[in-house]
Design an enzyme around this catalytic site. Structure first.
Site, PDB file in Angstrom:
ATOM      1  N   ARG A  12      -7.366  19.333   2.007  1.00  0.00           N
ATOM      2  CA  ARG A  12      -8.034  19.359   0.714  1.00  0.00           C
ATOM      3  C   ARG A  12      -9.539  20.224   0.873  1.00  0.00           C
ATOM      4  NH1 ARG A  12      -7.434  13.458  -1.250  1.00  0.00           N
ATOM      5  NH2 ARG A  12      -6.541  13.081   0.744  1.00  0.00           N
ATOM      6  N   GLU A  55      -7.973  -1.952   4.427  1.00  0.00           N
ATOM      7  CA  GLU A  55      -7.791  -2.089   3.160  1.00  0.00           C
ATOM      8  C   GLU A  55      -7.066  -3.081   2.753  1.00  0.00           C
ATOM      9  OE1 GLU A  55      -7.684   2.426   1.651  1.00  0.00           O
ATOM     10  OE2 GLU A  55      -5.944   2.040   2.792  1.00  0.00           O
ATOM     11  N   HIS A  95     -11.099   5.767  -2.362  1.00  0.00           N
ATOM     12  CA  HIS A  95     -11.350   5.203  -1.278  1.00  0.00           C
ATOM     13  C   HIS A  95     -12.120   3.897  -1.312  1.00  0.00           C
ATOM     14  CE1 HIS A  95     -10.714   9.176   1.119  1.00  0.00           C
ATOM     15  NE2 HIS A  95      -9.631   8.458   0.901  1.00  0.00           N
ATOM     16  N   ARG A 148      -2.246  -1.650  -3.977  1.00  0.00           N
ATOM     17  CA  ARG A 148      -3.183  -0.773  -4.041  1.00  0.00           C
ATOM     18  C   ARG A 148      -2.819   0.432  -5.013  1.00  0.00           C
ATOM     19  NH1 ARG A 148      -3.837   4.562  -0.221  1.00  0.00           N
ATOM     20  NH2 ARG A 148      -5.954   5.390  -1.120  1.00  0.00           N
ATOM     21  N   ASN A 151       0.821  -1.053   0.040  1.00  0.00           N
ATOM     22  CA  ASN A 151       0.054  -0.018  -0.111  1.00  0.00           C
ATOM     23  C   ASN A 151       0.979   1.110   0.102  1.00  0.00           C
ATOM     24  OD1 ASN A 151      -1.715   2.015   0.551  1.00  0.00           O
ATOM     25  ND2 ASN A 151      -2.869   0.855   1.932  1.00  0.00           N
TER      26      ASN A 151
END
Length: 368
Positions: A206, A348, A147, A58, A7
């Site tokens: 963000r 994940e 996501h 990922r 990842n």
């Protein structure tokens, strides 16, 4: 089958080996990983880790080309690289992880698992931008969503914990990046991020959703394109609102100390989060399960309480004690709450391993 999960984030590299029943056999996180041609961190990890049979990576953006887990070859690698402009912070790091693993483990299958793939089930009404058709055709403009690996695991796991496998789930992935997903029967039907990971909720640095007319106005007022991009990506969100930073813990401490900018930052953050959850519920036609995951979602009990307080009209009723003491996979709603509210550890890696195993097993069956 032991799966090495790679990842690669925008600044770190997380490595895990998952064995049977997804037991973590080895793990490490390399902070401030520069990517590039580095194989050292992965090589050091593999030197002490159990033998692995397959590698799952990922990858943030799959565009329209990659709608599911894909065995990596030179053509697939080139396709991932071609999407760099859509995820410039993450795509090069994913490629660096892929290249390192392919060099060090040349005989093993390598699989790319895409964050965007989970959202390919969204209907056209949810993915289509109301911009000129010629633009959409030329540049493949659409809402992709992100996501997805986290939302897929969290929504499925929360529904199973609640005993509602076909539930309507709103999944809240809240970390430095943040997004929501509306999931019906395990399939994504809506999400808050769009063409890029800038859209949707207020995040650490963000902006989330901004009036596009404002951006045009700023450019005509003389703000350079590079400054605009940098501001929206790195100096907005909680950091821009509070002027304290993008970490919610720091913002909350400043608010507790009476900093009015930090107080406003939290208010804006929660307002947009409530608004988004209500919108996802509308896309589902109702809600059965609400799940919080990610660093903020899992650990900030105050945020969960503030969010739920404004959503009581949806049937969301938190138990104060359960919420305060919440552990991974715990229920934080009251007995009798119409909506089952869960806190689920972000995994994940489990989703990547599952997709990787399924693809490799299917490929092996086809070869027989």
């Amino acid at each position: 089958m032991n799966v090495l999960v790679v990842n690669a984030g925008s600044s770190s590299l997380k490595l895990r080996v998952l064995g049977e029943d997804d037991a973590v056999l080895a793990e490490t996180t390399v902070e401030r990983w520069s990517g590039g041609d580095e194989t050292g961190p992965l090589q050091d990890f593999l030197g002490d880790a159990p033998a692995v049979d397959v590698v799952g990576h990922r990858v943030v953006h799959g565009g329209s080309a990659f709608t599911g887990a894909t065995v990596i070859d030179d053509d697939v690698r080139a396709g991932v690289e071609a999407l760099t402009g859509l995820a410039p912070l993450h795509q090069p790091r994913a490629l660096a992880g892929i290249d390192a693993a392919r060099r060090l483990l040349p005989g093993l299958p390598q699989v790319a698992c895409f964050d965007t793939a989970f959202h390919t089930t969204m209907p056209a009404a949810a993915t289509t931008y109301a911009v000129p058709a010629a633009w959409r055709r030329k540049w493949d403009l659409r809402r992709y969503g992100f996501h997805g690996l986290s939302h897929a695991y969290a929504s499925r796991h929360a529904a199973a914990l609640a005993g509602r496998p076909g539930a309507r789930v709103v999944s809240c992935h809240l970390g430095s990046g943040a997004s929501l997903a509306a999931v019906a029967g395990g399939r994504s039907v809506d999400t808050t991020m769009g063409f890029t990971p800038l859209a949707g909720l207020v995040m650490g640095t963000r902006s989330g959703d901004v009036d596009p007319g404002l951006l045009i106005w700023l450019q005509r007022a003389g703000l350079a394109l590079d400054d605009l991009e940098d501001g929206l990506e790195h100096r907005s969100g909680l950091a821009g609102l509070s002027e304290v930073g993008g970490d919610l813990r720091d913002v909350r401490k400043a608010a507790d100390d009476g900093d009015e900018r930090a107080v406003l930052a939290l208010q804006v953050y929660v307002h947009r989060l409530r608004q988004g959850i209500a919108a996802m519920t509308a896309s589902l036609g109702g809600i059965d399960v609400l799940v919080f995951t990610g660093g903020v979602g899992e650990h900030d009990a105050v945020l969960r309480a503030e969010t739920a307080e404004g959503l009581a009209f949806l049937g969301i009723d938190l138990d104060t004690g359960r919420n305060t003491e919440a552990a991974a996979d715990g229920r934080v709603s009251r007995d009798g709450s119409a909506v089952d509210v869960r806190v689920v550890e972000a995994r994940e890696d489990v989703e990547i391993a599952a997709q990787t195993r399924a693809l490799v097993n299917d490929t092996d069956r086809r070869k027989r």
